[in-house]
Design a protein around this motif. Structure first.
Motif, PDB file in Angstrom:
ATOM      1  N   THR A 268      81.529  80.369  83.603  1.00  0.00           N
ATOM      2  CA  THR A 268      80.784  79.184  83.203  1.00  0.00           C
ATOM      3  C   THR A 268      80.572  79.172  81.692  1.00  0.00           C
ATOM      4  N   GLY A 269      80.119  78.028  81.196  1.00  0.00           N
ATOM      5  CA  GLY A 269      79.745  77.898  79.792  1.00  0.00           C
ATOM      6  C   GLY A 269      78.613  76.905  79.683  1.00  0.00           C
ATOM      7  N   LEU A 270      77.567  77.235  78.959  1.00  0.00           N
ATOM      8  CA  LEU A 270      76.383  76.371  78.915  1.00  0.00           C
ATOM      9  C   LEU A 270      75.748  76.390  77.531  1.00  0.00           C
ATOM     10  N   LEU A 271      75.533  75.192  76.987  1.00  0.00           N
ATOM     11  CA  LEU A 271      74.726  74.968  75.789  1.00  0.00           C
ATOM     12  C   LEU A 271      73.773  73.819  76.104  1.00  0.00           C
ATOM     13  N   ASP A 272      72.964  73.412  75.146  1.00  0.00           N
ATOM     14  CA  ASP A 272      72.016  72.325  75.410  1.00  0.00           C
ATOM     15  C   ASP A 272      72.721  71.059  75.885  1.00  0.00           C
ATOM     16  N   ASP A 273      73.875  70.745  75.263  1.00  0.00           N
ATOM     17  CA  ASP A 273      74.565  69.492  75.568  1.00  0.00           C
ATOM     18  C   ASP A 273      75.904  69.696  76.263  1.00  0.00           C
ATOM     19  N   VAL A 274      76.219  70.938  76.624  1.00  0.00           N
ATOM     20  CA  VAL A 274      77.533  71.281  77.166  1.00  0.00           C
ATOM     21  C   VAL A 274      77.382  72.094  78.443  1.00  0.00           C
ATOM     22  N   SER A 275      78.192  71.778  79.453  1.00  0.00           N
ATOM     23  CA  SER A 275      78.238  72.600  80.667  1.00  0.00           C
ATOM     24  C   SER A 275      79.668  72.615  81.196  1.00  0.00           C
ATOM     25  N   ASP A 295      80.390  67.430  78.376  1.00  0.00           N
ATOM     26  CA  ASP A 295      79.452  67.474  77.254  1.00  0.00           C
ATOM     27  C   ASP A 295      78.742  66.131  77.126  1.00  0.00           C
ATOM     28  N   GLY A 296      77.921  66.002  76.087  1.00  0.00           N
ATOM     29  CA  GLY A 296      77.199  64.766  75.854  1.00  0.00           C
ATOM     30  C   GLY A 296      75.872  64.670  76.586  1.00  0.00           C
ATOM     31  N   TRP A 297      75.363  65.797  77.084  1.00  0.00           N
ATOM     32  CA  TRP A 297      74.118  65.796  77.844  1.00  0.00           C
ATOM     33  C   TRP A 297      72.918  65.980  76.920  1.00  0.00           C
ATOM     34  N   LEU A 298      71.768  65.434  77.319  1.00  0.00           N
ATOM     35  CA  LEU A 298      70.527  65.699  76.614  1.00  0.00           C
ATOM     36  C   LEU A 298      69.983  67.065  77.017  1.00  0.00           C
ATOM     37  N   ASN A 299      70.102  67.365  78.305  1.00  0.00           N
ATOM     38  CA  ASN A 299      69.720  68.665  78.836  1.00  0.00           C
ATOM     39  C   ASN A 299      70.753  69.049  79.879  1.00  0.00           C
TER      40      ASN A 299
END
Length: 322
Positions: A268-275, A295-299
């Motif tokens: 997996t890969g996870l950042l504030d705006d990326v999953s 990507d492009g997520w707020l949370n």
């Protein structure tokens, strides 16, 4: 005198005919060369636009249905279940424009379903797949050993295990520094992953900033398929790498839409705006490569979950139809 005039007329007619035939021949030759030139330009353009345009890339016959031919295979006619999955992805792209990249490779049939497969995403922790490949390549060549100790006394094996199975960041960074970020990028590009970058530090006017590590769904899928096929590493390192993926502890993404009928060796890969989530699905003795980058997520932790649930469910419907 009349006879000479007739001969002149006859000779003039003969010269005219030969001249016309010559013109036609030249025109036909130019047309043929023009068409050949157009075909050559088209072929060159396709090669330059291809994600995996490398000198030693295998032909379609040699690796039919593999990640290296994702863009070519995706234009083929799909099965009814493949078309249904593509329809689901199209609908999601309407709701989330340009936020989802997807590749699924059916290892048995060679069928490939894609959307935004060549779009560049921030790789988040998917970079650790390429990092692990680079480390294990040095293990295969004898430059490193899994039992080599790092500064804290832990082994490279310990670091790789935590890097993949729980996506630990510090061990991954230490492994990257061990062989060098630039060396990793050079190696990865030499292997054909030309859209994947390892440039965590950007310099501007003498000041260093954090940069983005980037990749594409197609290249992540390409890496996983070559790993599965034993094309990347030795048999021992391949088994080791697949074992790490199979022991993945993070199941917040695509797993939410998968059933217990499948096993999923993944990262997996996870950042504030990326999953992201990518790996190898296995069911009834058949294997499927899947890569989902968003990507492009707020949370991302919360916002991406419904999307992964829907994609996972659609993938299961496809698998059950095989």
């Amino acid at each position: 005198m009349k006879k000479r005039k007739k001969l002149k007329k006859k000779y003039a007619l003969y010269i005219s005919t030969v001249f016309l035939l010559g013109c036609v021949t030249i025109l036909l030759w130019d047309l043929k060369k023009s068409q050949e030139g157009e075909n050559s330009v088209s072929a060159q353009t396709m090669t330059e636009d291809g994600t995996y345009a490398v000198d030693d890339v295998q032909t379609t016959d040699e690796i039919s249905g593999t990640g290296a031919n994702v863009l070519l295979q995706s234009s083929n006619l799909l099965s009814s279940s493949g078309a249904d999955l593509e329809t689901e992805l199209t609908a999601l792209n309407v709701v989330y424009p340009d936020q989802i990249g997807f590749v699924l490779i059916n290892e048995q049939s060679g069928e490939v379903i894609t959307t935004n497969e060549s779009r560049i995403f921030t790789s988040a922790s998917l970079y650790k797949l390429f990092l692990t490949y680079a480390i294990l390549e040095q293990v295969d060549t004898g430059l490193l050993s899994l039992q080599d100790q790092m500064a804290d006394g832990a082994t490279i094996d310990d670091y790789l295990t935590s890097t993949i199975t729980v996506s630990a960041n510090e061990p991954a960074k230490e492994l990257a520094h061990l062989i060098g970020w630039e060396n990793i990028e050079t190696f990865i590009h030499e292997q054909g992953f030309v859209s994947t970058s390892f440039n965590p530090y950007l310099e501007y006017d003498g000041i260093y900033y954090n940069g983005d590590l980037e990749t594409t769904p197609a290249e992540v899928a390409f890496l996983l398929e070559r790993l599965l096929e034993g094309e990347l590493l030795s048999e021992a390192s391949t088994k080791y790498f697949l074992g790490l993926l199979g022991n993945q502890q993070l199941v917040y993404a695509l797993n939410t839409g998968l059933s217990s009928d499948v096993t999923f060796a993944h990262k997996t890969g996870l950042l504030d705006d990326v999953s992201h989530d990518a790996g190898i699905l296995s069911m009834d003795g058949q294997n499927y490569i899947v890569a989902v980058l968003t990507d492009g997520w707020l949370n991302a932790t919360d916002d991406a979950t419904p999307v992964f649930e829907e994609i996972g469910s659609a993938v299961m419907t496809y698998l059950y139809a095989q």
